[in-house]
Design an enzyme around this catalytic site. Structure first.
Site, PDB file in Angstrom:
ATOM      1  N   GLU A 155       0.812  -1.222   0.000  1.00  0.00           N
ATOM      2  CA  GLU A 155       0.000   0.000   0.000  1.00  0.00           C
ATOM      3  C   GLU A 155       0.846   1.274   0.000  1.00  0.00           C
ATOM      4  O   GLU A 155       0.361   2.339  -0.378  1.00  0.00           O
ATOM      5  CB  GLU A 155      -0.974  -0.027   1.194  1.00  0.00           C
ATOM      6  N   ASP A 211     -12.092  -5.995  -3.176  1.00  0.00           N
ATOM      7  CA  ASP A 211     -12.971  -7.178  -3.116  1.00  0.00           C
ATOM      8  C   ASP A 211     -14.325  -6.730  -2.583  1.00  0.00           C
ATOM      9  O   ASP A 211     -14.480  -5.582  -2.185  1.00  0.00           O
ATOM     10  CB  ASP A 211     -12.363  -8.252  -2.192  1.00  0.00           C
TER      11      ASP A 211
HETATM   12  N1  ADE Z   1      -9.453  -5.050   3.304  1.00  0.00           N
HETATM   13  C1  ADE Z   1      -9.687  -5.340   2.014  1.00  0.00           C
HETATM   14  N2  ADE Z   1     -10.713  -6.201   1.902  1.00  0.00           N
HETATM   15  C2  ADE Z   1     -11.142  -6.475   3.155  1.00  0.00           C
HETATM   16  C3  ADE Z   1     -12.158  -7.286   3.683  1.00  0.00           C
HETATM   17  N3  ADE Z   1     -12.935  -8.030   2.887  1.00  0.00           N
HETATM   18  N4  ADE Z   1     -12.305  -7.326   5.026  1.00  0.00           N
HETATM   19  C4  ADE Z   1     -11.512  -6.591   5.832  1.00  0.00           C
HETATM   20  N5  ADE Z   1     -10.528  -5.812   5.376  1.00  0.00           N
HETATM   21  C5  ADE Z   1     -10.344  -5.735   4.049  1.00  0.00           C
END
Ligand code: ADE
Length: 229
Positions: free
Chosen positions: A12, A196
């Site tokens: 990041e 996601d």
């Molecule tokens: N960071 C990126 N995706 C995530 C997720 N599904 N749950 C928690 N932190 C995240």
């Protein structure tokens, strides 16, 4: 102006280290703090490691030891709002902790006495972000970001967090960094690019999109810092 740029994972902050020519560093409290320059601003850059405890530690060290005057967080998040697609950017209007729970004592989820359920990010930094988005013709979503020490890859838990916090995205550091900055009087900003959708394939999507989404967020943060006077 001395500005802190924080991420949770090396991926990041990596794009920012290059753009800031941050080749000087010191190790402190098991983290590495890099020093560079973006436009006229001195920047202190670090990744904390994942989660609320590590991110609180790193934000506190940036403020108390290295004297940053503002903090910008860059990274990725899971999308809860169905309008958010992988690669989209969201800035936090406010942040909360979805896993903070003393509801047994009649308190709402995310609340402890003398704390706040939601912590609001800095208006001036938000304004700069909106200007950057407009000038770069980038779609920047604004919403509530929920933080907890869990990677969410489960529809039931995702729906629960949406229902109780009206959250748009989920991650593991923003809410704790918000607590530190608000407590110590440091203006802060949290930006995330969606990696996601916090559903059953979230783990696979996260691995596939971490690098590209992290870069989306990092590039935007650098454009913001170029405008901070
Ligand atoms: N960071 C990126 N995706 C995530 C997720 N599904 N749950 C928690 N932190 C995240």
């Amino acid at each position: 102006m001395k500005i802190g740029i924080l991420g949770a994972m090396r991926e990041e902050i990596e794009p920012i280290l290059k753009l800031a020519n941050a080749d000087k560093f010191v190790q402190y409290g098991k983290n590495i703090y890099y020093f560079g320059k973006i436009a006229d601003n001195d920047v202190v850059i670090a990744y904390s490691k994942i989660g609320k405890v590590f991110s609180s530690l790193t934000a506190s060290v940036m403020i108390e030891k290295f004297g940053i005057e503002k903090l910008l967080f860059s990274g990725v998040a899971g999308g809860l709002n169905p309008n958010l697609k992988i690669g989209d950017l969201i800035r936090a209007s406010s942040l909360c902790q979805h896993d903070l729970d003393i509801s047994t004592f009649g308190h709402p989820f995310g609340y402890v006495p003398e704390g706040s359920r939601f912590i609001y990010s800095d208006e001036n930094l938000n304004k700069i972000a909106d200007e950057v988005a407009k000038d770069l013709n980038v779609n920047l979503f604004t919403g509530i970001i929920a933080t907890g020490d869990q990677f969410i890859a489960d529809k039931n838990r995702k729906d629960w967090i949406k229902k109780h916090f009206d959250a748009d995205a989920i991650e593991m550091e923003g809410g704790s960094v918000a607590v530190v900055c608000e407590s110590l009087g440091i203006p802060f900003f949290v930006l995330r690019a969606i990696s996601d959708s916090a559903d059953e394939v979230a783990g696979f999507d996260f691995d596939s999109f971490l690098i590209s989404s992290a870069k989306q967020s990092a590039d935007f943060i650098v454009s913001m810092i170029e405008r901070i006077k």
